[in-house]
Design a protein around this motif. Structure first.
Motif, PDB file in Angstrom:
ATOM      1  N   TRP A   1      52.212  91.062  36.311  1.00 48.06           N
ATOM      2  CA  TRP A   1      52.876  89.991  37.040  1.00 48.06           C
ATOM      3  C   TRP A   1      52.828  90.205  38.551  1.00 48.06           C
ATOM      4  CZ3 TRP A   1      53.753  85.330  37.644  1.00 48.06           C
ATOM      5  CH2 TRP A   1      54.723  84.852  38.520  1.00 48.06           C
ATOM      6  N   ASN A   2      52.944  91.432  39.014  1.00 49.69           N
ATOM      7  CA  ASN A   2      52.943  91.643  40.464  1.00 49.69           C
ATOM      8  C   ASN A   2      51.611  91.229  41.096  1.00 49.69           C
ATOM      9  OD1 ASN A   2      51.782  94.015  39.169  1.00 49.69           O
ATOM     10  ND2 ASN A   2      51.784  94.985  41.180  1.00 49.69           N
ATOM     11  N   ILE A   3      50.514  91.413  40.371  1.00 51.58           N
ATOM     12  CA  ILE A   3      49.208  90.972  40.887  1.00 51.58           C
ATOM     13  C   ILE A   3      49.108  89.445  40.846  1.00 51.58           C
ATOM     14  CG2 ILE A   3      46.707  91.094  40.572  1.00 51.58           C
ATOM     15  CD1 ILE A   3      47.955  93.682  41.553  1.00 51.58           C
ATOM     16  N   LYS A   4      49.571  88.846  39.765  1.00 51.13           N
ATOM     17  CA  LYS A   4      49.572  87.381  39.682  1.00 51.13           C
ATOM     18  C   LYS A   4      50.394  86.781  40.820  1.00 51.13           C
ATOM     19  CE  LYS A   4      49.145  87.214  34.619  1.00 51.13           C
ATOM     20  NZ  LYS A   4      49.770  86.758  33.362  1.00 51.13           N
ATOM     21  N   ARG A   5      51.560  87.356  41.055  1.00 54.45           N
ATOM     22  CA  ARG A   5      52.431  86.843  42.115  1.00 54.45           C
ATOM     23  C   ARG A   5      51.751  86.960  43.477  1.00 54.45           C
ATOM     24  NH1 ARG A   5      58.128  89.583  42.063  1.00 54.45           N
ATOM     25  NH2 ARG A   5      56.805  91.375  42.616  1.00 54.45           N
ATOM     26  N   ARG A   6      51.056  88.075  43.706  1.00 54.47           N
ATOM     27  CA  ARG A   6      50.350  88.260  44.974  1.00 54.47           C
ATOM     28  C   ARG A   6      49.249  87.214  45.150  1.00 54.47           C
ATOM     29  NH1 ARG A   6      44.657  90.259  45.886  1.00 54.47           N
ATOM     30  NH2 ARG A   6      44.608  90.316  48.163  1.00 54.47           N
ATOM     31  N   ILE A   7      48.459  86.960  44.104  1.00 56.60           N
ATOM     32  CA  ILE A   7      47.365  85.986  44.193  1.00 56.60           C
ATOM     33  C   ILE A   7      47.907  84.585  44.454  1.00 56.60           C
ATOM     34  CG2 ILE A   7      45.515  84.852  42.881  1.00 56.60           C
ATOM     35  CD1 ILE A   7      45.124  87.579  41.451  1.00 56.60           C
ATOM     36  N   LEU A   8      49.025  84.244  43.816  1.00 57.47           N
ATOM     37  CA  LEU A   8      49.594  82.909  43.942  1.00 57.47           C
ATOM     38  C   LEU A   8      50.398  82.710  45.223  1.00 57.47           C
ATOM     39  CD1 LEU A   8      50.822  82.524  40.262  1.00 57.47           C
ATOM     40  CD2 LEU A   8      49.002  81.168  41.320  1.00 57.47           C
ATOM     41  N   SER A   9      50.646  83.779  45.949  1.00 54.80           N
ATOM     42  CA  SER A   9      51.496  83.702  47.134  1.00 54.80           C
ATOM     43  C   SER A   9      50.761  83.089  48.322  1.00 54.80           C
ATOM     44  CB  SER A   9      51.989  85.101  47.509  1.00 54.80           C
ATOM     45  OG  SER A   9      50.953  85.847  48.134  1.00 54.80           O
ATOM     46  N   ASP A  10      51.514  82.882  49.401  1.00 53.57           N
ATOM     47  CA  ASP A  10      50.930  82.324  50.622  1.00 53.57           C
ATOM     48  C   ASP A  10      50.003  83.296  51.338  1.00 53.57           C
ATOM     49  OD1 ASP A  10      52.130  79.900  50.264  1.00 53.57           O
ATOM     50  OD2 ASP A  10      53.700  80.186  51.770  1.00 53.57           O
ATOM     51  N   VAL A  11      49.983  84.562  50.902  1.00 54.16           N
ATOM     52  CA  VAL A  11      49.054  85.528  51.497  1.00 54.16           C
ATOM     53  C   VAL A  11      48.055  86.035  50.453  1.00 54.16           C
ATOM     54  CG1 VAL A  11      50.571  86.239  53.377  1.00 54.16           C
ATOM     55  CG2 VAL A  11      50.735  87.412  51.166  1.00 54.16           C
ATOM     56  N   GLY A  12      47.825  85.224  49.429  1.00 50.32           N
ATOM     57  CA  GLY A  12      46.885  85.591  48.375  1.00 50.32           C
ATOM     58  C   GLY A  12      45.585  84.819  48.479  1.00 50.32           C
ATOM     59  N   HIS A  13      45.318  83.997  47.446  1.00 51.27           N
ATOM     60  CA  HIS A  13      44.078  83.230  47.385  1.00 51.27           C
ATOM     61  C   HIS A  13      44.384  81.806  46.936  1.00 51.27           C
ATOM     62  CE1 HIS A  13      41.337  86.705  47.802  1.00 51.27           C
ATOM     63  NE2 HIS A  13      42.229  87.367  47.094  1.00 51.27           N
ATOM     64  N   VAL A  14      43.572  80.843  47.395  1.00 49.26           N
ATOM     65  CA  VAL A  14      43.801  79.452  47.006  1.00 49.26           C
ATOM     66  C   VAL A  14      43.156  79.154  45.653  1.00 49.26           C
ATOM     67  CG1 VAL A  14      44.132  78.507  49.321  1.00 49.26           C
ATOM     68  CG2 VAL A  14      41.824  78.658  48.375  1.00 49.26           C
ATOM     69  N   SER A  15      43.831  78.300  44.900  1.00 47.50           N
ATOM     70  CA  SER A  15      43.338  77.859  43.597  1.00 47.50           C
ATOM     71  C   SER A  15      42.270  76.784  43.768  1.00 47.50           C
ATOM     72  CB  SER A  15      44.496  77.297  42.767  1.00 47.50           C
ATOM     73  OG  SER A  15      44.969  76.088  43.350  1.00 47.50           O
ATOM     74  N   ASN A  16      41.615  76.455  42.666  1.00 45.10           N
ATOM     75  CA  ASN A  16      40.617  75.383  42.689  1.00 45.10           C
ATOM     76  C   ASN A  16      41.218  74.086  43.227  1.00 45.10           C
ATOM     77  OD1 ASN A  16      38.735  77.107  41.446  1.00 45.10           O
ATOM     78  ND2 ASN A  16      39.332  76.450  39.390  1.00 45.10           N
TER      79      ASN A  16
END
Length: 262
Positions: free
Chosen positions: A179-194
């Protein structure tokens, strides 16, 4: 101006840009041997590289930087905080090859005007680049958790984009990542979705033919066909018909895209 996305994804990133006078890399996130191979597949040679522009210090963007810089004597450009963050990660680079490229400035090399702009990512001071040459505009934007209005102002109206389309939200949420990795990716400092990438694309493309290269796809949480379909559907919903003014292209973690004019 011509370019090729040599490699794009979580395992390594590098983009090649040239004109008749100069040739550059943006990032060197693969081993130097692999970079040499990919450049060879694109019909180019590492010996001809005039500079490497660094976006940020994550390993998938700088893995081969130190070796390439030392072996070929290539000038390296990064902002001050990124240089400090790379200490101990890339080995010694001769002082006369190290150049500061400040955020939101323009550096002119030959007929290229290279513009830097800030993105939102969990790195020291991440920034990406816009290449202007001969009235044409190439935007490189990956590794950002969202695309702000300020970013949109910088990147609007380009002739070509290398644009992040990192993950499918459902695949990420249901996938194997902790979950901590998922949260990081989905955050404002992670990566944008399709979908979020496509909404941003719809707000920056102009009324001219534009090529968009979908990049930095997650190996585990995305697929080329899914990214292309999701982006196309969202663009269509926003009133932009793919195949008319806007054309979508894939990138790959192992194979360079065709070297094409902007």
């Amino acid at each position: 101006m011509r370019f090729s996305v040599l490699a794009s994804g979580s395992t390594g990133n590098s983009i090649y840009i040239e004109n008749d006078e100069h040739a550059f890399l943006v990032d060197a996130g693969l081993s130097n041997r692999k970079l040499e191979k990919l450049l060879g597949q694109a019909g180019r040679d590492m010996k001809k590289i005039d500079g490497i522009f660094v976006t940020h210090e994550h390993s998938d963007h700088i893995r081969g930087l130190g070796v390439a810089a030392r072996k070929y004597g290539v000038p390296v450009y990064a902002n001050e905080k990124t240089w400090k963050a790379m200490d101990g990660l890339v080995g010694e680079i001769p002082t006369d090859q190290k150049f500061i490229f400040d955020m939101e400035t323009v550096k002119t090399i030959g007929s290229f005007d290279i513009q830097s702009f800030a993105v939102s990512h969990d790195a020291a001071d991440p920034m990406f680049y816009i290449f202007h040459e001969g009235g044409r505009k190439l935007v490189l934007i990956t590794d950002t958790g969202y695309v702000s209005d300020r970013m949109k102002g910088w990147i609007s109206g380009a002739d070509a984009y290398v644009f992040e389309s990192n993950h499918d939200v459902s695949m990420l949420q249901m996938g194997r990542y902790p979950w901590n990795i998922k949260r990081r990716i989905l955050s404002d400092v992670g990566h944008v979705s399709n979908e979020d990438a496509a909404v941003a694309m719809s707000e920056v493309v102009g009324q001219k033919e534009t090529s968009i290269y979908l990049s930095h796809l997650s190996k585990d949480n995305n697929m080329k066909d899914l990214a292309r379909l999701s982006v196309a559907q969202t663009l269509e919903t926003c009133g932009i018909r793919v195949g008319e003014f806007v054309n979508l292209f894939d990138t790959d973690a192992e194979q360079p895209t065709e070297l094409v004019p902007v």
